[in-house]
Design a protein around this motif. Sequence first.
Motif, short mmCIF file in Angstrom:
data_model
loop_
_atom_site.label_atom_id
_atom_site.label_comp_id
_atom_site.label_asym_id
_atom_site.label_seq_id
_atom_site.Cartn_x
_atom_site.Cartn_y
_atom_site.Cartn_z
N GLU A 266 4.83 2.15 7.50
CA GLU A 266 3.52 1.77 6.97
C GLU A 266 2.42 2.64 7.57
O GLU A 266 1.48 3.05 6.87
CB GLU A 266 3.26 0.30 7.27
CG GLU A 266 4.17 -0.65 6.48
CD GLU A 266 3.95 -2.09 6.87
OE1 GLU A 266 3.20 -2.33 7.86
OE2 GLU A 266 4.53 -2.99 6.22
N CYS A 267 2.53 2.93 8.88
CA CYS A 267 1.53 3.78 9.52
C CYS A 267 1.56 5.19 8.95
O CYS A 267 0.52 5.83 8.74
CB CYS A 267 1.75 3.82 11.02
SG CYS A 267 1.35 2.26 11.86
N LYS A 270 -0.19 5.41 5.62
CA LYS A 270 -1.65 5.22 5.60
C LYS A 270 -2.37 6.54 5.82
O LYS A 270 -1.87 7.45 6.46
CB LYS A 270 -2.05 4.23 6.72
CG LYS A 270 -1.72 2.78 6.41
CD LYS A 270 -2.23 1.90 7.53
CE LYS A 270 -1.93 0.42 7.26
NZ LYS A 270 -2.42 -0.44 8.33
#
Length: 391
Positions: A266-267, A270
């Motif tokens: 997820e990081c 982003k």
Amino acid sequence: MKKFLLSLLCVAGFVAANAENPKALTGTKFLDNWSIGVNAGVTQPLAHPYSIDSNIRGLFGVELYKQFTPVFKAGAEINFGVNTTGVYGVRGVRTAFDTHNLSLNGGLNLMNLFGGYKGTPRLFEIEAIGGIGWGHMYTNYEVDGPAYNYMTTKFGVNFNFNLGKDKAWTLGIKPAIVYDIEGRTSNNGVKFDTNYANVELQAGLAYHFKTSNGTHHFVYEDLYDQAQIDDLNGKINKLRSDLDAKDGELGKANKRISDLEKALKECQDKKPVVEKVVEVEKVVNSNLESMVTFRQGKTVIDASQRPNVERVATYMKNHKNAKVSIKGYASPEGNIDLNKRLAEGRAQAVKDMLVNTYKISADRINAEGQGVGDMFSEPDWNRVSICTLEE
């Protein structure tokens, strides 16, 4: 003397059978270690007035043995002499066989007796064979009278080769002497006379049936009493319990790893977000300042601090006459020399990024270390490089 040797053979077989420790072996049940075999060869009178070529004849038979211990075995065999010339040179017998001999024998494995059993048969072994039997002579009635029966004894040596990975087959070379111990005497006396004896030379092939331990022979195994078995079972159950607990911990660890991998993904997906740990921008006497913070003991610019360097570069590109003064600082941890090197390295790191990454001329940049900083009350905030822009 012959009687003594026969008695000694029987006694040796009995001693050998009882000398083995059956508790140390598996495959010792009654139906274990049986073998069946076939034999073929020739036989010849041991001493006689006739020529060899007129009295030598074929011989074949079958055998059945039980190996009671790795040393001692017992069984029965029957051999038939093929009729070629009649009885001892007297031609005229019309039967296919001139003799047969059914004997009960005992055998000693000399290799295991003197060298010990190793848990599996050797490739080559020597056996001593001896026994007593019943012989029958087929005769020409008109010449020799009616056929007759007689008692026999047999003494021989087997040279055995155990074949195959499982040692299920045995090929043997079997020389032996068979005596007619009655000798056709009128008083039915027992004697060992070479005139009433035959020498035999046979080759045989025997098959050993599989035993209850899954092999074709005896196997040594460690034996345990019930207390030892219970103790081992307890240890096994404890190990299983420990393994189940470890499996639970491993499952939790795997879940934690999965969660971390998901968070990392997820990081990575982003867009970069700049977090200003310490960023001070102020105008003092028309001068612009920008701060780049560093991790403890590091002189490498983190990705989160690059925007602060880029702001300085952008300003200098838009203001061709602008110059920048970079001063590096260290927090008070560590010794003086280390902090001095860290301060100089942090100032130089900002300068190198401006020159190498943003192509700012080096003569517009002044970088120097200032040692330990004391601008902020929080010690960690003093690990910085302060960029001061000047027109």
